[in-house]
Design an enzyme around this catalytic site. Sequence first.
Site, PDB file in Angstrom:
ATOM      1  N   SER A  16       0.746  -1.273  -0.104  1.00  0.00           N
ATOM      2  CA  SER A  16      -0.048  -0.042   0.082  1.00  0.00           C
ATOM      3  C   SER A  16       0.831   1.337  -0.086  1.00  0.00           C
ATOM      4  O   SER A  16       0.339   2.168  -0.355  1.00  0.00           O
ATOM      5  CB  SER A  16      -0.883   0.098   1.250  1.00  0.00           C
ATOM      6  OG  SER A  16      -0.350   0.053   2.522  1.00  0.00           O
ATOM      7  N   LYS A  67       0.870   4.413   6.980  1.00  0.00           N
ATOM      8  CA  LYS A  67      -0.049   5.236   5.971  1.00  0.00           C
ATOM      9  C   LYS A  67       0.607   6.496   6.207  1.00  0.00           C
ATOM     10  O   LYS A  67       1.239   6.934   7.156  1.00  0.00           O
ATOM     11  CB  LYS A  67      -1.316   5.319   6.267  1.00  0.00           C
ATOM     12  CG  LYS A  67      -2.117   3.797   5.959  1.00  0.00           C
ATOM     13  CD  LYS A  67      -2.369   3.709   4.298  1.00  0.00           C
ATOM     14  CE  LYS A  67      -2.900   2.313   4.333  1.00  0.00           C
ATOM     15  NZ  LYS A  67      -2.423   1.063   4.517  1.00  0.00           N
TER      16      LYS A  67
END
Length: 223
Positions: free
Chosen positions: A120, A157
């Site tokens: 990701s 993230k």
Amino acid sequence: MEALTTIQRRILEALRRRADQGDPAPTYRELCAEFNWASTGTVRDHLRALVRKGYLELNGRHRQLRLREERPSVSRVPLVGRVVAGVPVISEENIEQHIPVPAAWTRTGTFFAVRVAGDSMRDAGILEGDQVIVRQRSVAADGDVVIATLEGETTIKRLRMRGSHVMLVAENPKYPSIEVRAEEAVIQGVVVGLMRAYSEGGAVGHRSARRLAREVASEGRSA
């Protein structure tokens, strides 16, 4: 410096490994045991060759060996297997091992490492299998790459804040951003660096973190 033979390179790596661990240089007999040699004379001959080629200093005593190279400053941080909200990150049950990293990354504060799973954060240069080095803290700035715990799971993230809105943003278009309320996501730390195992030809095979730390800190110097 002159080129090394394969066995001389292996001996030098053994000496570097000891130095990185903070251990004294091995004795002739310890080197004999490591390389399955019957005679300490074999050790002596190889060490003298390394001295002649400029890689070692040797004063005649078995443990008085010194590497003649610039040694990067290294510190050790715990590699944690899982980060859980409400549980101290650096608790004994979470620690898999301690890994060496360049000391310049960890001058102030408390640090830990986490192994990356998934892709990701691919477009930020953070790949699956990387070990990210994290400064432990509960707050972060807009744009920081963070380790956060969300609904019991750990995620890496980029943090984006827009007024009262907090977003955990992936760096891969396959993954949607996650909008959260401040109380829903627990910031565990901010990423300050990463370690990567590299294998030529695309083969899977990890070098030791210690070797990686040395290579990162010395900007690509071949070990």
